[in-house]
Design an enzyme around this catalytic site. Sequence first.
Site, short mmCIF file in Angstrom:
data_model
loop_
_atom_site.label_atom_id
_atom_site.label_comp_id
_atom_site.label_asym_id
_atom_site.label_seq_id
_atom_site.Cartn_x
_atom_site.Cartn_y
_atom_site.Cartn_z
N SER A 1 0.83 -1.20 0.00
CA SER A 1 0.00 0.00 0.00
C SER A 1 0.87 1.26 0.00
CB SER A 1 -0.90 0.02 1.24
OG SER A 1 -1.52 1.27 1.40
N ARG B 1 -14.92 8.82 7.08
CA ARG B 1 -15.17 7.53 7.70
C ARG B 1 -15.62 7.82 9.13
NH1 ARG B 1 -9.82 5.35 4.59
NH2 ARG B 1 -10.75 5.63 2.52
N ARG C 1 -15.13 2.21 1.35
CA ARG C 1 -14.48 3.22 2.17
C ARG C 1 -14.36 4.56 1.47
NH1 ARG C 1 -11.70 0.97 6.57
NH2 ARG C 1 -9.88 2.34 6.50
N HIS D 1 -13.37 0.32 -3.33
CA HIS D 1 -12.48 0.61 -2.21
C HIS D 1 -13.01 0.02 -0.90
CE1 HIS D 1 -8.75 3.04 -1.84
NE2 HIS D 1 -9.00 2.99 -0.56
N ARG E 1 -9.64 -6.71 4.13
CA ARG E 1 -9.91 -6.80 5.57
C ARG E 1 -9.59 -8.18 6.14
NH1 ARG E 1 -13.99 -3.36 3.74
NH2 ARG E 1 -14.25 -1.42 4.93
N GLY F 1 -15.76 -7.42 -0.20
CA GLY F 1 -16.82 -8.27 0.35
C GLY F 1 -16.53 -9.75 0.32
#
Length: 405
Positions: free
Chosen positions: A128, A186, A300, A297, A352, A330
């Site tokens: 990242s 967020r 987000r 994203h 995640r 997802g």
Amino acid sequence: MSLETYKLLASSLFKRDGKSKIEQVPSIADMRLMAKRNVPKMIFDFVDGGAGHEITLRHNESDFQRVFFNPRSLVDVSKQDPSAHFGGRDFPLPIILGPAGLVRVVGNKGEVSAVKSAGKRGLVYTISTSSSYSIEDIKQVAQGPLWFQLYLWRNKEIVDGLIERAAKAECDAIVLTIDVPLNANRLRDLRNGMSIPPKITFRNAFEAMTKPRWLMDITSGDPIGFRNFVGIAEGNSALSHSEFINKELSNLSATWEDLKKLRERWPKKLYIKGILTVEDALNAVNCGVDGIIVSNHGGRQLDSTKSAVSCLPALKAAVGDRCEIFLDGGIRSGVDVIKALCMGADAVTLGRSWVWGVAAGGEKGVDRVIDIYQEEIRQTMILLGVSNLSELNEKMITLPAEWQP
């Protein structure tokens, strides 16, 4: 009680049938819960949350439940081959560890744990831009292939420098992320007062003290920050970082011409992440990208976009075999992976779920995340009646009518 007796008792509390507690985690959902127990609320929400009211975040996951299988029976599936081919090479699984920033906030050596785990399995790890370790630090511990995430920020010197560093680190691909012209709100982070590095305040002190291992972990060593931007993008809170990006780096004038210039400059694989519409997919292909990553994203950025998975069928129909196509967002099980491949994806990217693995158990946690995906992919192949991923196609699933291309 002797020391040996104590060790034996402690071991029995955390192991069963020779397996550690982390090795017994049965699903990605359970890994998420373990991660939640290991870190303070503000840290968990930083990883788990999305933009706005999190409408897109929820649909990214729930829309997978609207896809149903059409299994084949009495097929010889005594052997299963879950390997995939993309990026010009073969991989043992159709999964990529996608970019996630500032993972050191969850403890357990952050990104380093994931890099090592991916390398052992021969899987891609995507660095990242906002990593809490520098490109160079990650290259030092990497045993497997690396990709690098890039933004077309306004400061050309910063962009050029990142490209040069990615080349020196022998990254096999650049993943250009185009859905962050500015950082979205967020709300969980703003409500929690999330800070970089995390700060212990009167508001969160009690909860932080109940996580002593996490607290010791994040307070040891150098302060957590954006290591690819030392001296450039250092801020003291999630809000100040967003303000810096939005004021100093945000490029509201980026166009497809910028992508063409990047294509001319970068000789290796070039993927574009953040595609949701047929128009954007065709523009990207016409600019010469090697692949598109269907993504919002992870929910987000712009809230209330369609889920990534619901966009995949139309985008695959539009680009055909002109470039590779990946799904991001997802994906929480091997079942989800197989559904994506049936819709035409060459592979999927994970975000995640591998970060939850780091929070739950560091390198071993990510090992278990990969194991879970592998086990579930194999099981789904058997039950679906396929022995090779190349056999998967759109006839093996039933899609919602409105998703049909």
